[in-house]
Design an enzyme around this catalytic site. Structure first.
Site, PDB file in Angstrom:
ATOM      1  N   ASP A   1      58.895   8.754   1.931  1.00  0.00           N
ATOM      2  CA  ASP A   1      58.719   7.398   2.460  1.00  0.00           C
ATOM      3  C   ASP A   1      58.833   7.371   3.984  1.00  0.00           C
ATOM      4  OD1 ASP A   1      58.489   6.031  -0.050  1.00  0.00           O
ATOM      5  OD2 ASP A   1      60.638   6.294  -0.316  1.00  0.00           O
TER       6      ASP A   1
ATOM      7  N   ASP B   1      52.201  -4.184   1.689  1.00  0.00           N
ATOM      8  CA  ASP B   1      53.134  -4.743   2.681  1.00  0.00           C
ATOM      9  C   ASP B   1      52.518  -5.735   3.669  1.00  0.00           C
ATOM     10  OD1 ASP B   1      54.939  -3.064   1.514  1.00  0.00           O
ATOM     11  OD2 ASP B   1      55.369  -1.877   3.282  1.00  0.00           O
TER      12      ASP B   1
ATOM     13  N   TYR C   1      44.705   1.217   2.703  1.00  0.00           N
ATOM     14  CA  TYR C   1      45.939   1.106   3.490  1.00  0.00           C
ATOM     15  C   TYR C   1      45.735   1.623   4.911  1.00  0.00           C
ATOM     16  CZ  TYR C   1      51.032   1.691   4.423  1.00  0.00           C
ATOM     17  OH  TYR C   1      52.303   1.639   4.934  1.00  0.00           O
TER      18      TYR C   1
ATOM     19  N   SER D   1      55.777   4.116   8.619  1.00  0.00           N
ATOM     20  CA  SER D   1      54.380   4.236   8.219  1.00  0.00           C
ATOM     21  C   SER D   1      53.447   3.451   9.124  1.00  0.00           C
ATOM     22  CB  SER D   1      54.204   3.771   6.769  1.00  0.00           C
ATOM     23  OG  SER D   1      54.824   4.657   5.880  1.00  0.00           O
TER      24      SER D   1
ATOM     25  N   ARG E   1      49.342  -1.643  11.227  1.00  0.00           N
ATOM     26  CA  ARG E   1      49.906  -1.481   9.886  1.00  0.00           C
ATOM     27  C   ARG E   1      51.431  -1.350   9.908  1.00  0.00           C
ATOM     28  NH1 ARG E   1      48.055   3.810   7.062  1.00  0.00           N
ATOM     29  NH2 ARG E   1      49.988   4.627   7.953  1.00  0.00           N
ATOM     30  N   ASP E   2      52.043  -1.917   8.856  1.00  0.00           N
ATOM     31  CA  ASP E   2      53.496  -1.828   8.658  1.00  0.00           C
ATOM     32  C   ASP E   2      54.230  -2.384   9.877  1.00  0.00           C
ATOM     33  OD1 ASP E   2      55.502  -1.345   6.901  1.00  0.00           O
ATOM     34  OD2 ASP E   2      55.432   0.835   7.009  1.00  0.00           O
TER      35      ASP E   2
END
Length: 390
Positions: free
Chosen positions: A345, A163, A112, A124, A117-118
């Protein structure tokens, strides 16, 4: 990490718990491990209670606000969960995690750290810019590959980039996702190609039934996963896909949590079991392996969210079914704990750079720290609401 679509379903209600996994005294196997990804490896291996989460839970037990929870809380440390290698620095966690891995256990690792990312959320966002694909390959994937190769006598289950590909399917209108699209596809393909090792089984993240489970998203979602899988050379160690990672959806609740909403007619995947069935069929047509693992780590309580897409620190949640291959569904290899329960989260601090509005919604627990940081009161809530109870 968490999804960014107004779609997420429920928790695994009513399933039977498997005994919590205990670390054995034996270390790695005496010879090289070969995993057959055409079979369900979870029938032979137990998800490892990794040392990092065990340490987090041990510290949490010492800091309980309610001492009557201590016996139950201590049992959480014996539950297998995936270890998130979510930065270049956190690759270092691998060594301690594999050091106490007995032959009968499989170490779950979340890959990840994609560039950009995200891309459809803030909580995140990763350390790499969308243009950093070379660094992702050489400084992130390659070192993980080297560590796995250095441990041929151990078994590994890899969950590939939560994701990422779902975001390309449903959030292609966002400039951030457009900028990251090439790196996502290139990076995931590179990971699948190079992590295709004999002692590894891989599952590519596919969101959940409230995300790619919409009728209009099933075929495009399957096409996206198949596109990257084929670009990687159709690696033999890819077993299938992962669902509900860090999510809240029920595995088999009927009718589904949001089945009474005005738009429910457009999503027949009202629980993860139905989603796995329908998405597997779409994947088969697209040329991608069709078995799944599903996260049941925090999905014990339903009816908590205002909308399917509410993903951040859902208030009132509880630990769900322990990891097991006894799922009652041929396509579902195992229930796993993908998200370590107790790790946040995302932050509820509205002044924080990584604050995401989902973490400030009425159904989100507050206060909550930055994504990945430990939230002691939330852990205690998960424990109190666990089903089955500890």
């Amino acid at each position: 990490m968490k999804v960014t679509q107004t779609t997420a379903a429920l928790f695994a209600a009513g399933a039977t718990a498997a005994p919590s996994a205990k670390i054995q005294s034996r270390a790695a196997c005496s010879s090289a491990v070969t995993l057959d990804a055409t079979t369900n490896v979870w029938d032979s291996y137990t998800l490892h209670p990794n040392s990092f989460y065990r340490a987090e839970v041990t510290a949490a037990v010492a800091n309980l606000s309610d001492a009557s929870l201590s016996t139950a809380a201590a049992k959480v440390a014996d539950v297998g969960s995936f270890l998130w290698l979510d930065s270049i620095a956190n690759i270092a966690k691998f060594d301690d995690a594999v050091a106490d891995l007995p032959c009968e256990n499989i170490l779950g690792l979340v890959i990840y750290d994609l560039p950009g990312r995200d891309c459809a959320a803030k909580a995140s966002n990763g350390e790499l810019a969308a243009t950093d694909i070379a660094k992702y390959k050489t400084s992130y994937i390659d070192p993980i590959v080297a560590k796995i190769k250095a441990n041929p006598n151990s078994a590994f289950a890899l969950l590939i980039e939560p994701d990422s590909l779902p975001n390309l399917v449903t959030n292609s209108d966002l400039a951030t996702c457009q900028a990251a699209a090439s790196a996502y596809e290139t990076g995931v393909a590179y990971a699948l190609t190079n992590l295709n090792l004999p002692n590894v089984v891989m599952y590519v993240d596919a969101g959940h039934g409230g995300w790619l489970g919409w009728d209009a998203n099933l075929a495009p979602g399957a096409a996206e996963l198949a596109k990257v899988y084929k670009a990687a050379g159709s690696p033999a160690q890819v077993r299938g896909f992962a669902t509900n990672i860090a999510g809240w959806n029920s595995f088999d609740q009927t009718p589904g949590e949001f089945s009474g909403t005005s738009d429910a007619q457009y999503n027949s995947c009202q629980n993860e079991k139905t989603y796995i069935s329908k998405f597997s069929a779409a994947l088969s047509s697209a040329g991608f392996p069709t078995h799944a693992i599903t996260d049941t780590g925090r999905n014990a309580v339903t009816g908590l969210r205002l909308e399917w897409g509410d993903w951040c620190n859902v208030n009132g949640a509880g630990f769900g079914v322990r990891p097991t291959s006894d799922t009652g569904d041929e396509l579902t290899d195992a229930f796993v704990w993908g998200k370590p329960g107790g790790e946040s989260d995302g932050t509820s601090d509205t002044t924080a750079t990584r604050y995401d509005s989902f973490c400030g919604k009425d159904d989100a627990y507050k206060p909550s720290p930055e994504a990945g940081a430990w939230n002691q009161p939330y852990f205690e809530m998960l424990l109190k609401n666990a089903n089955p109870a500890f």
